[in-house]
Structure formats: structure tokens, C-alpha cells
Design a protein around this motif. Structure first.
Motif, PDB file in Angstrom:
ATOM      1  N   ILE A  38      42.994  38.970  42.299  1.00 49.56           N
ATOM      2  CA  ILE A  38      44.318  38.860  41.691  1.00 49.56           C
ATOM      3  C   ILE A  38      44.112  38.564  40.207  1.00 49.56           C
ATOM      4  N   LYS A  39      44.778  39.364  39.337  1.00 50.85           N
ATOM      5  CA  LYS A  39      44.581  39.231  37.900  1.00 50.85           C
ATOM      6  C   LYS A  39      45.916  39.123  37.162  1.00 50.85           C
ATOM      7  N   ASP A  40      45.860  38.528  35.987  1.00 47.88           N
ATOM      8  CA  ASP A  40      46.998  38.499  35.082  1.00 47.88           C
ATOM      9  C   ASP A  40      47.200  39.933  34.577  1.00 47.88           C
ATOM     10  N   SER A  41      48.420  40.454  34.676  1.00 49.08           N
ATOM     11  CA  SER A  41      48.656  41.854  34.309  1.00 49.08           C
ATOM     12  C   SER A  41      48.560  42.090  32.803  1.00 49.08           C
ATOM     13  N   THR A  42      48.764  41.070  31.998  1.00 43.23           N
ATOM     14  CA  THR A  42      48.700  41.229  30.550  1.00 43.23           C
ATOM     15  C   THR A  42      47.269  41.165  30.030  1.00 43.23           C
ATOM     16  N   THR A  43      46.524  40.155  30.477  1.00 42.72           N
ATOM     17  CA  THR A  43      45.168  39.938  29.948  1.00 42.72           C
ATOM     18  C   THR A  43      44.072  40.525  30.818  1.00 42.72           C
ATOM     19  N   GLY A  44      44.381  40.785  32.100  1.00 41.29           N
ATOM     20  CA  GLY A  44      43.365  41.260  33.036  1.00 41.29           C
ATOM     21  C   GLY A  44      42.462  40.149  33.534  1.00 41.29           C
ATOM     22  N   GLU A  45      42.754  38.905  33.150  1.00 47.32           N
ATOM     23  CA  GLU A  45      41.940  37.758  33.550  1.00 47.32           C
ATOM     24  C   GLU A  45      42.116  37.449  35.035  1.00 47.32           C
ATOM     25  N   PRO A  46      41.029  37.277  35.783  1.00 46.53           N
ATOM     26  CA  PRO A  46      41.136  36.902  37.199  1.00 46.53           C
ATOM     27  C   PRO A  46      41.763  35.517  37.350  1.00 46.53           C
ATOM     28  N   ILE A  47      42.721  35.408  38.262  1.00 47.90           N
ATOM     29  CA  ILE A  47      43.384  34.132  38.496  1.00 47.90           C
ATOM     30  C   ILE A  47      43.316  33.699  39.956  1.00 47.90           C
ATOM     31  N   GLY A  48      42.864  34.587  40.840  1.00 50.02           N
ATOM     32  CA  GLY A  48      42.798  34.242  42.248  1.00 50.02           C
ATOM     33  C   GLY A  48      42.167  35.346  43.070  1.00 50.02           C
ATOM     34  N   VAL A  49      42.090  35.073  44.363  1.00 49.97           N
ATOM     35  CA  VAL A  49      41.498  36.030  45.294  1.00 49.97           C
ATOM     36  C   VAL A  49      42.195  35.890  46.645  1.00 49.97           C
ATOM     37  N   GLU A  50      42.318  36.996  47.361  1.00 54.33           N
ATOM     38  CA  GLU A  50      42.855  36.984  48.726  1.00 54.33           C
ATOM     39  C   GLU A  50      41.811  37.563  49.662  1.00 54.33           C
ATOM     40  N   ILE A  51      41.731  36.979  50.841  1.00 50.45           N
ATOM     41  CA  ILE A  51      40.827  37.458  51.879  1.00 50.45           C
ATOM     42  C   ILE A  51      41.684  37.911  53.055  1.00 50.45           C
ATOM     43  N   LEU A  52      41.631  39.198  53.359  1.00 56.92           N
ATOM     44  CA  LEU A  52      42.392  39.746  54.481  1.00 56.92           C
ATOM     45  C   LEU A  52      41.632  39.546  55.785  1.00 56.92           C
ATOM     46  N   SER A  53      42.360  39.413  56.878  1.00 54.02           N
ATOM     47  CA  SER A  53      41.774  39.216  58.214  1.00 54.02           C
ATOM     48  C   SER A  53      40.824  38.024  58.236  1.00 54.02           C
ATOM     49  N   TYR A  54      41.217  36.945  57.545  1.00 52.64           N
ATOM     50  CA  TYR A  54      40.387  35.740  57.466  1.00 52.64           C
ATOM     51  C   TYR A  54      40.568  34.889  58.719  1.00 52.64           C
ATOM     52  N   HIS A  55      39.493  34.282  59.164  1.00 51.91           N
ATOM     53  CA  HIS A  55      39.535  33.285  60.226  1.00 51.91           C
ATOM     54  C   HIS A  55      38.505  32.208  59.873  1.00 51.91           C
ATOM     55  N   PRO A  56      38.756  30.951  60.252  1.00 51.41           N
ATOM     56  CA  PRO A  56      37.800  29.883  59.929  1.00 51.41           C
ATOM     57  C   PRO A  56      36.381  30.264  60.353  1.00 51.41           C
ATOM     58  N   GLY A  57      35.423  30.012  59.471  1.00 53.87           N
ATOM     59  CA  GLY A  57      34.030  30.364  59.739  1.00 53.87           C
ATOM     60  C   GLY A  57      33.681  31.771  59.275  1.00 53.87           C
ATOM     61  N   ASP A  58      34.612  32.433  58.586  1.00 53.29           N
ATOM     62  CA  ASP A  58      34.405  33.802  58.102  1.00 53.29           C
ATOM     63  C   ASP A  58      33.129  33.869  57.266  1.00 53.29           C
ATOM     64  N   ASN A  59      32.238  34.804  57.590  1.00 53.29           N
ATOM     65  CA  ASN A  59      30.956  34.881  56.895  1.00 53.29           C
ATOM     66  C   ASN A  59      31.059  35.478  55.493  1.00 53.29           C
TER      67      ASN A  59
END
Length: 75
Positions: A38-59
Motif C-alpha cells: 500500500i503506497k501514498d498515491s502522491t509520493t509513491g512512498e510505502p505506508i503499509g502492506v496487506e496479506i491475503l488468505s492470512y492465518h496465524p502461523g503463516d509462513n
């Protein structure tokens, strides 16, 4: 001090991590293996991340390293 916000939605198996506040006009880029940057649309700076299909202990977190502290200037 930096704040990291982590949101987990077990019903949708979605894990979202922000190290900066979410933006109204943020953009996302898929990095592969269900990881979205996930990035700021103006600067392109990364601000976060999403993990799809996540479950506790995900490798996919085996390779994540978090370091806190101040960087020393390179001389």
C-alpha cells in the motif's frame, strides 16, 4: 516513536499492517504470493502492506524482519 497498526479480519483472512496513517487516495501494488504493498498515491512512498488468505502461523512472515531504532549516518 513510530507506531505500527495491525488489523486482522479472520472472517476474510485479511491481515493489514500500516506503519504510517492510511491515506484517502492510497494505491496498491500486488507483489506476489498474496502480498499487497500500500503506497501514498502522491509520493509513491510505502505506508503499509496487506496479506491475503492470512492465518496465524503463516509462513510468509518467516522472512519479515523488523528493526526499531535510529539509523546511524553513513560516513
Amino acid at each position: 516513536m513510530a507506531q505500527v497498526k495491525v488489523f486482522y479480519e479472520p472472517e476474510t483472512e485479511l491481515l493489514t499492517v500500516f506503519w504510517q496513517p492510511p491515506r484517502k487516495d492510497q494505491i496498491s501494488t500486488e507483489l506476489g504470493d498474496g502480498v499487497i504493498l500500500i503506497k501514498d498515491s502522491t509520493t509513491g512512498e510505502p505506508i503499509g502492506v496487506e496479506i491475503l488468505s492470512y492465518h496465524p502461523g503463516d509462513n510468509r512472515f518467516d522472512t519479515v524482519s523488523v528493526e526499531l531504532g535510529q539509523l546511524s549516518p553513513v560516513q
